[in-house]
Design a protein around this motif. Structure first.
Motif, mmCIF file in Angstrom:
data_model
loop_
_atom_site.group_PDB
_atom_site.id
_atom_site.type_symbol
_atom_site.label_atom_id
_atom_site.label_comp_id
_atom_site.label_asym_id
_atom_site.label_seq_id
_atom_site.Cartn_x
_atom_site.Cartn_y
_atom_site.Cartn_z
ATOM 1 N N ASP A 1 27.370 55.625 -2.436
ATOM 2 C CA ASP A 1 26.737 53.855 -2.613
ATOM 3 C C ASP A 1 27.802 52.762 -2.222
ATOM 4 O OD1 ASP A 1 26.473 52.239 -4.138
ATOM 5 O OD2 ASP A 1 27.189 52.452 -5.938
ATOM 6 N N ILE A 2 27.396 52.820 -1.474
ATOM 7 C CA ILE A 2 28.443 51.554 -0.284
ATOM 8 C C ILE A 2 28.355 49.989 -1.024
ATOM 9 C CG2 ILE A 2 27.762 53.025 1.495
ATOM 10 C CD1 ILE A 2 25.770 50.665 2.375
ATOM 11 N N TYR A 3 27.229 49.823 -2.272
ATOM 12 C CA TYR A 3 27.279 48.043 -2.369
ATOM 13 C C TYR A 3 28.652 47.795 -2.803
ATOM 14 C CZ TYR A 3 22.378 47.966 -1.970
ATOM 15 O OH TYR A 3 20.624 48.336 -1.661
ATOM 16 N N PRO A 4 29.352 47.143 -2.462
ATOM 17 C CA PRO A 4 30.578 46.509 -3.110
ATOM 18 C C PRO A 4 30.317 46.200 -4.611
ATOM 19 C CG PRO A 4 29.299 44.755 -1.634
ATOM 20 C CD PRO A 4 29.440 46.000 -1.198
ATOM 21 N N ASP A 5 29.964 45.607 -5.132
ATOM 22 C CA ASP A 5 29.916 44.975 -6.103
ATOM 23 C C ASP A 5 27.963 45.205 -7.206
ATOM 24 O OD1 ASP A 5 28.443 42.940 -5.305
ATOM 25 O OD2 ASP A 5 30.047 41.990 -4.619
ATOM 26 N N ARG A 6 28.173 44.795 -8.399
ATOM 27 C CA ARG A 6 26.939 45.437 -8.424
ATOM 28 C C ARG A 6 25.704 43.375 -8.126
ATOM 29 N NH1 ARG A 6 24.723 43.257 -14.673
ATOM 30 N NH2 ARG A 6 23.493 45.026 -15.346
#
Length: 435
Positions: free
Chosen positions: A160-165
């Motif tokens: 999961d490389i998304y920094p935030d939601r």
């Protein structure tokens, strides 16, 4: 008045798009669709590169940059080097490989990759030849289901490389919006193309049906009108074989047969030129043509016929006038117009032929004192719809002469028209560029 820049902008944009995609007359439909999709994809990629970069998907942004260069090259090969099939194959393989790699760098099934695969498959179906559909469908399903299955059994392979939601929601939302817009644009584009091609096909079918009807009518008339002179000649020869005719009756019959044969010969010459133009197309060779020298043999050829009908010929032709024309086509036109004037002028009438230069044009006029042209026939006089009519001496044509006159005149950048004379008769006008 010159068009305003505001009114001229849509035309320039349309011309630019047509140039980038390709002219319909030069490039096949599938090729133009691929070129259009490449342009759309390039725009989408250009928008997505900075978006992915600033949302933390640096690897995706890099892959898109590589894809930008690859698609640009493939578009160039397809549009300007005629390598359509090669470009399509490389593009489909490269896009699928890129999204397969991107699947593992953008959260797999939880990211926007599946939307990208669906959009890619839609574009592939639009640009691929029909015989390749099953291959690309199998590749897409095998690849996507394989990636999902691999992630299911090896979940650690997709970090999961998304920094935030917020970044995840933004990526999915933008990808969805872009996918819907591309599908909408592509569907609208295809629908417009389908509508245009359908109208073009219907128009071609209508023209072909009309030409076929005219051809059938023409051949029916030809078969009938060729039989008449041959039957007359046959009857005359049988009569000469069995009965000794008086000298004056024999001469009268021979003169009538000669007129009939000359008329048939002109008819066959028209048919020959028409069939040649239908099979080979018009071949025009323009050169300076002296009007007086061109028309003199035609008048000499018709001297006997005019004398038999006691027609007066009035000439007013400047022997220095030259027109830019094809001499063979011009003689055919003049032969038909002069022949019609003789045919439809009653005995004792007159025919006036003149030629003069008016500024940069040469104007030829052929006027007769015949019965003129029926108002009901004027609209179709230069078409194959024109019905054949009998002359004052029962001369018969097939309605092809004036059609050829108009077609050949316009092929030489000339103009032909006619007017009914106030008293009686008709006047035909020919205008050609002066040499």
């Amino acid at each position: 008045m010159h068009p305003t820049p505001h009114n001229d902008t849509p035309r320039k944009l349309s011309a630019t798009f047509t140039y980038l995609v390709g002219q319909p007359s030069d490039i096949p439909l599938e090729n133009r669709i691929f070129n259009s999709m490449c342009l759309i994809a390039l725009i989408v990629i250009i928008i997505n590169i900075p978006f992915n970069y600033f949302t933390g998907l640096r690897v995706t942004a890099t892959l898109l940059a590589v894809m930008l260069l690859l698609l640009s090259g493939l578009y160039y090969l397809s549009r300007f080097r005629n390598r359509f099939h090669f470009s399509v194959t490389i593009a489909v393989i490269a896009v699928n490989v890129m999204f397969a790699i991107n699947y593992f760098t953008s959260c797999g099934i939880a990211g926007a990759s599946l939307l990208s695969f669906a959009l890619t498959f839609f574009l592939v179906m639009m640009v691929s030849p029909g015989k390749q559909y099953s291959w690309w469908l199998g590749l897409n399903l095998l690849l996507v289901l394989g990636l999902i299955g691999y992630e299911y059994y090896v979940p650690q392979s997709v970090p999961d490389i998304y920094p935030d939601r917020a970044s995840r929601f933004m990526d999915l939302s933008v990808t969805y919006v872009i996918s819907v817009l591309v599908i909408f644009s592509g569907t609208l584009f295809m629908k417009n193309i389908y509508t245009r091609e359908k109208k073009r096909g219907e128009e071609k079918a209508r023209v072909l049906e009309q030409l076929n009807e005219e051809k059938n009518k023409l051949f029916s008339i030809i078969s009938h009108d060729l039989r008449n002179p041959l039957s007359s000649i046959q009857s005359y020869l049988e009569l000469m074989k069995n009965i000794q005719l008086p000298q004056h009756e024999r001469l009268q019959m021979e003169e009538e047969l000669l007129h009939m044969v000359n008329n048939t010969q002109d008819m066959l010459l028209n048919i020959l030129y028409w069939s040649k133009s239908q099979l080979q197309g018009l071949s025009v060779q323009l050169s300076p043509v002296n009007i007086f020298k061109t028309i003199s043999p035609i008048l000499h050829h018709n001297t006997t016929l005019m004398a038999s009908k006691k027609l007066r010929l009035e000439e007013n032709i400047d022997n220095r006038i030259q027109a830019m024309a094809d001499i063979n086509m011009l003689q055919l036109i003049l032969r038909n117009l002069i022949g019609n004037a003789i045919k439809f002028t009653p005995a004792g009438g007159s025919i006036h032929i003149s030629a003069e230069q008016q500024e940069n044009n040469c104007l030829l006029t052929i006027r007769d004192t015949g019965k003129g042209i029926d108002v009901k026939r004027m609209a179709e006089i230069f078409s194959l719809k024109a019905r054949s009519t009998f002359g004052t001496g029962n001369e018969k044509g097939i309605g092809l002469g004036l059609y050829l006159c108009k077609e050949y005149t316009e092929a030489q950048s000339g103009r032909i028209w006619f007017e009914n004379n106030p008293g009686n008769g008709c006047t035909f006008f020919l205008s050609f560029p002066a040499a």
